[in-house]
Scaffold this motif. Structure first.
Motif, short mmCIF file in Angstrom:
data_model
loop_
_atom_site.label_atom_id
_atom_site.label_comp_id
_atom_site.label_asym_id
_atom_site.label_seq_id
_atom_site.Cartn_x
_atom_site.Cartn_y
_atom_site.Cartn_z
N GLU A 252 -1.45 -3.50 15.98
CA GLU A 252 -1.06 -2.17 16.48
C GLU A 252 0.45 -2.01 16.51
N GLU A 253 1.15 -3.04 16.95
CA GLU A 253 2.60 -2.96 17.00
C GLU A 253 3.21 -2.90 15.61
N VAL A 254 2.65 -3.68 14.68
CA VAL A 254 3.14 -3.66 13.30
C VAL A 254 2.97 -2.27 12.70
N ARG B 25 7.07 4.40 12.47
CA ARG B 25 8.41 4.86 12.88
C ARG B 25 9.39 4.78 11.71
N LYS B 26 9.24 3.76 10.88
CA LYS B 26 10.15 3.59 9.75
C LYS B 26 9.89 4.61 8.64
N HIS C 18 0.83 -1.21 0.00
CA HIS C 18 0.00 0.00 0.00
C HIS C 18 0.86 1.25 0.00
N ARG C 19 2.00 1.20 0.68
CA ARG C 19 2.91 2.34 0.69
C ARG C 19 3.47 2.60 -0.72
N LEU C 20 3.77 1.51 -1.43
CA LEU C 20 4.33 1.65 -2.77
C LEU C 20 3.28 2.12 -3.77
#
Length: 319
Positions: A241-243, A249-250, A214-216
């Motif tokens: 949530e952690e993922v 953060r990345k 989805h980011r790409l």
């Protein structure tokens, strides 16, 4: 494609729907034409084809020269090249006419005319897959990889799709990972890998791949649908949530991760946190329709009706 016999994923590398893939190629739904807009074969670079044909000619010529038959070698190489092009032209015509058996027959002639040309094997693999001849497709793709020293991402991807259809999920995952090693921007490979992991009951691992897809390509609906499926599974909430936080953060400038966190918190009834993340997403990109709708929902659930209305209006304006 089918993951584990139940899940549908992105299709073989044989369509011209999604432009601007690696080497100017495209990926689309299985069953579409395997030709480019200019009539060429999708998935194999011109450099690769030219190299293979040159290699064949040089091999024959070199062998013949050892016996003082250079002229005969050149004639044989020219005849092979002509036979190859004739069969390729016929195969392409049959593909455009949806005559897959006839196309397969011509592709087999191509592989005989020039057994070192990966283009012929790639085309044979795609057509064999279309005909449901999965083992032949696998063998053809593996031949492409031998001829290209395993460096062709699109072939690894197609091999993964075929394994996925057969329910051979471990092999499918290995193929997608190899495609991504070669081409880290291969959106469909990320999405299909997510499907495989979902079928293996590893939703949070799948989420990592869907998020990257989805980011790409924010318009890639299969990745977006995969994320929503996982976020709607209450048993996956904690891990999801952690993922998502790690992804945020990345990629601090990626608004989509904030949208996904907003969706997760909204589903959990954590409306203020959802509002905060939708606002973060809109700070990064004010054109996100989903973020405006999500913010409107979060505000409405907190009883802030006057503020939610303009959010929906903005979403309608952008839609």
């Amino acid at each position: 494609m089918v993951a584990g016999g139940a899940e549908k994923g992105a299709g073989l590398l044989e369509a011209s729907e999604v432009a601007a893939k690696t080497s100017g190629q495209a990926v689309g739904a299985a069953g579409d034409a395997i030709t480019k807009a200019d009539g060429g074969l999708l998935g194999m670079s011109e450099e690769m084809t030219t190299h293979a044909m040159k290699l064949t000619g040089e091999s024959i010529s070199g062998l013949a020269k050892g016996y003082g038959e250079a002229d005969a070698a050149e004639t044989a190489a020219a005849a092979e090249a002509a036979a190859y092009e004739r069969s390729k032209k016929k195969a392409m015509a049959f593909v455009r006419a949806n005559k897959w058996r006839e196309a397969r027959s011509e592709c087999r002639k191509m592989t005989k005319a020039n057994r070192l040309n990966p283009e012929a094997w790639f085309m044979l693999g795609s057509i064999s897959e279309r005909l449901g001849r999965h083992e032949e497709a696998i063998s053809s793709y593996q031949t492409v990889l031998r001829l290209t020293a395993g460096s062709h991402a699109e072939t690894h991807y197609n091999l993964g799709v075929t394994y996925q259809k057969l329910g051979r999920l471990e092999e499918a995952m290995a193929s997608y990972r190899e495609a991504l090693r070669i081409n880290p921007s291969f959106t469909e490979a990320y999405s299909n890998a997510g499907r495989v992991l979902e079928a293996q009951c590893r939703p949070n691992n799948a989420l990592v791949y869907y998020i990257e897809a989805h980011r790409l390509c924010s318009e890639f609906t299969e990745a977006k649908a995969g994320i929503s499926r996982i976020l709607n599974k209450t048993e996956a909430w904690a891990g999801a949530e952690e993922v998502l936080k790690e992804a945020s953060r990345k990629n601090t400038c990626d608004p989509s991760t904030h949208c996904h966190l907003g969706e997760l918190y909204w589903l959990q009834g954590r409306w203020k946190e959802a509002e905060d993340h939708y606002r973060q997403a809109l700070k990064l990109d004010q054109t996100l329709v989903d973020a405006w709708i999500g913010l409107g929902n979060a505000l409405q659930d907190q009883g802030q009706y006057a503020e939610s209305g303009p959010c929906y209006e903005q979403a309608l304006t952008l839609a």
